[in-house]
Design a protein around this motif. Structure first.
Motif, PDB file in Angstrom:
ATOM      1  N   GLY A 194      43.453  40.783  37.081  1.00  0.00           N
ATOM      2  CA  GLY A 194      44.121  39.551  37.977  1.00  0.00           C
ATOM      3  C   GLY A 194      43.019  38.983  38.694  1.00  0.00           C
ATOM      4  O   GLY A 194      42.978  37.474  38.632  1.00  0.00           O
ATOM      5  N   GLU A 195      42.198  39.496  39.466  1.00  0.00           N
ATOM      6  CA  GLU A 195      41.426  38.825  40.135  1.00  0.00           C
ATOM      7  C   GLU A 195      40.375  38.349  39.299  1.00  0.00           C
ATOM      8  O   GLU A 195      39.674  36.869  39.497  1.00  0.00           O
ATOM      9  N   THR A 196      39.892  38.708  38.194  1.00  0.00           N
ATOM     10  CA  THR A 196      38.985  38.188  37.243  1.00  0.00           C
ATOM     11  C   THR A 196      39.545  36.828  36.622  1.00  0.00           C
ATOM     12  O   THR A 196      38.766  35.745  36.450  1.00  0.00           O
ATOM     13  N   LEU A 197      40.756  36.851  36.240  1.00  0.00           N
ATOM     14  CA  LEU A 197      41.475  35.628  35.760  1.00  0.00           C
ATOM     15  C   LEU A 197      41.471  34.656  36.753  1.00  0.00           C
ATOM     16  O   LEU A 197      41.390  33.575  36.365  1.00  0.00           O
ATOM     17  N   ARG A 198      41.887  35.037  38.099  1.00  0.00           N
ATOM     18  CA  ARG A 198      42.015  34.103  39.035  1.00  0.00           C
ATOM     19  C   ARG A 198      40.797  33.317  39.353  1.00  0.00           C
ATOM     20  O   ARG A 198      40.764  32.134  39.412  1.00  0.00           O
ATOM     21  N   GLN A 199      39.581  34.036  39.338  1.00  0.00           N
ATOM     22  CA  GLN A 199      38.336  33.424  39.618  1.00  0.00           C
ATOM     23  C   GLN A 199      38.130  32.441  38.345  1.00  0.00           C
ATOM     24  O   GLN A 199      37.195  31.528  38.631  1.00  0.00           O
ATOM     25  N   ALA A 200      38.598  32.501  37.172  1.00  0.00           N
ATOM     26  CA  ALA A 200      38.310  31.569  36.191  1.00  0.00           C
ATOM     27  C   ALA A 200      39.069  30.532  36.227  1.00  0.00           C
ATOM     28  O   ALA A 200      38.773  29.437  35.620  1.00  0.00           O
ATOM     29  N   LEU A 201      39.964  30.218  37.175  1.00  0.00           N
ATOM     30  CA  LEU A 201      40.775  29.011  37.146  1.00  0.00           C
ATOM     31  C   LEU A 201      39.813  28.166  38.071  1.00  0.00           C
ATOM     32  O   LEU A 201      39.412  28.444  39.076  1.00  0.00           O
TER      33      LEU A 201
END
Length: 230
Positions: free
Chosen positions: A220-227
């Motif tokens: 979740g944190e990895t995908l959020r940082q990709a936004l």
């Protein structure tokens, strides 16, 4: 078979069943302790509501500094199928969009995606939302406006309302999403959505192993940082 022998068999079966229940409770308690320790080691918060009086048992894990929360639910009330409802949802409320809805679900062929989109249009809001809810969970009133988004390299089926076509593009093509299948329990395919509620990753399973919970939080944190910053 004599009455005495029948009674003995029933007693043995009862003792064996009780032993299995005690063993399951011991395993559950051990996993709770291990999960609590793993969460504390990360500096996160751990809360547990045992769900008495017919309420769902809910474990809540959160990182107040990062602004995300994970809810692991086991609903004591069963569905019409007689099965207990289990779910895990990771949510970052600060990573939402102001309008519309975008979701990523399990992959399907372009033909099937087009068929699903056509079906939603024909069924209309109520029935279309019901069908999508069965596939992806409760998506709210926006479900019937979803359209398939053709995105080469996407790790799953990307659908969005017209104003949210780009909302999950960086997530859909992220390598971490492709690698998540080996980290999460088999059959618990994640559904990712982005709306005014935030960025959410949902599983139809109640995670209990520390390594799986940590893997979902990291995903979740990895995908959020990709936004991109909104």
């Amino acid at each position: 078979m004599s009455q005495t022998l029948t009674i003995i068999i029933l007693l043995v079966a009862s003792i064996a069943g009780s032993g299995l229940i005690v063993y399951a409770l011991m395993i559950g308690t051990k996993r709770q302790g291990a999960l609590r320790d793993a969460v504390a080691a990360r500096g996160w918060r751990y809360d547990r509501d045992e769900g008495t009086a017919g309420r769902a048992r809910v474990t809540t894990i959160s990182d107040p500094n990062a602004g995300w929360q994970m809810e692991i639910k086991v609903n004591a009330a069963t569905t019409g199928s007689g099965r207990t409802v289990r779910s895990t949802t990771w949510r970052a409320a600060n990573a939402g969009i102001s309008q519309g809805l975008a979701i990523i679900g399990p992959s399907m062929s372009a033909e099937k995606a087009e068929r699903a989109e056509t079906m939603l249009g024909k069924l209309g809001g109520g029935m279309g939302g019901f069908v999508m809810g069965r596939l992806f969970g409760d998506l709210g009133p926006e479900a019937a406006r979803l359209e398939a988004v053709d995105l080469p390299g996407a790790h799953g089926l990307l659908m969005a309302t017209p104003e949210a076509q780009a909302a999950l593009v960086p997530v859909a093509t992220h390598p971490a999403l492709a690698n998540s299948a080996g980290l999460l329990p088999g059959g618990a395919l994640p559904v990712i959505r982005r709306s005014d509620r935030g960025l959410e990753i949902s599983l139809r399973a109640a995670l209990s192993r520390p390594e799986e919970v940590l893997a979902l939080a990291d995903l979740g944190e990895t995908l959020r940082q990709a936004l991109p910053e909104s």
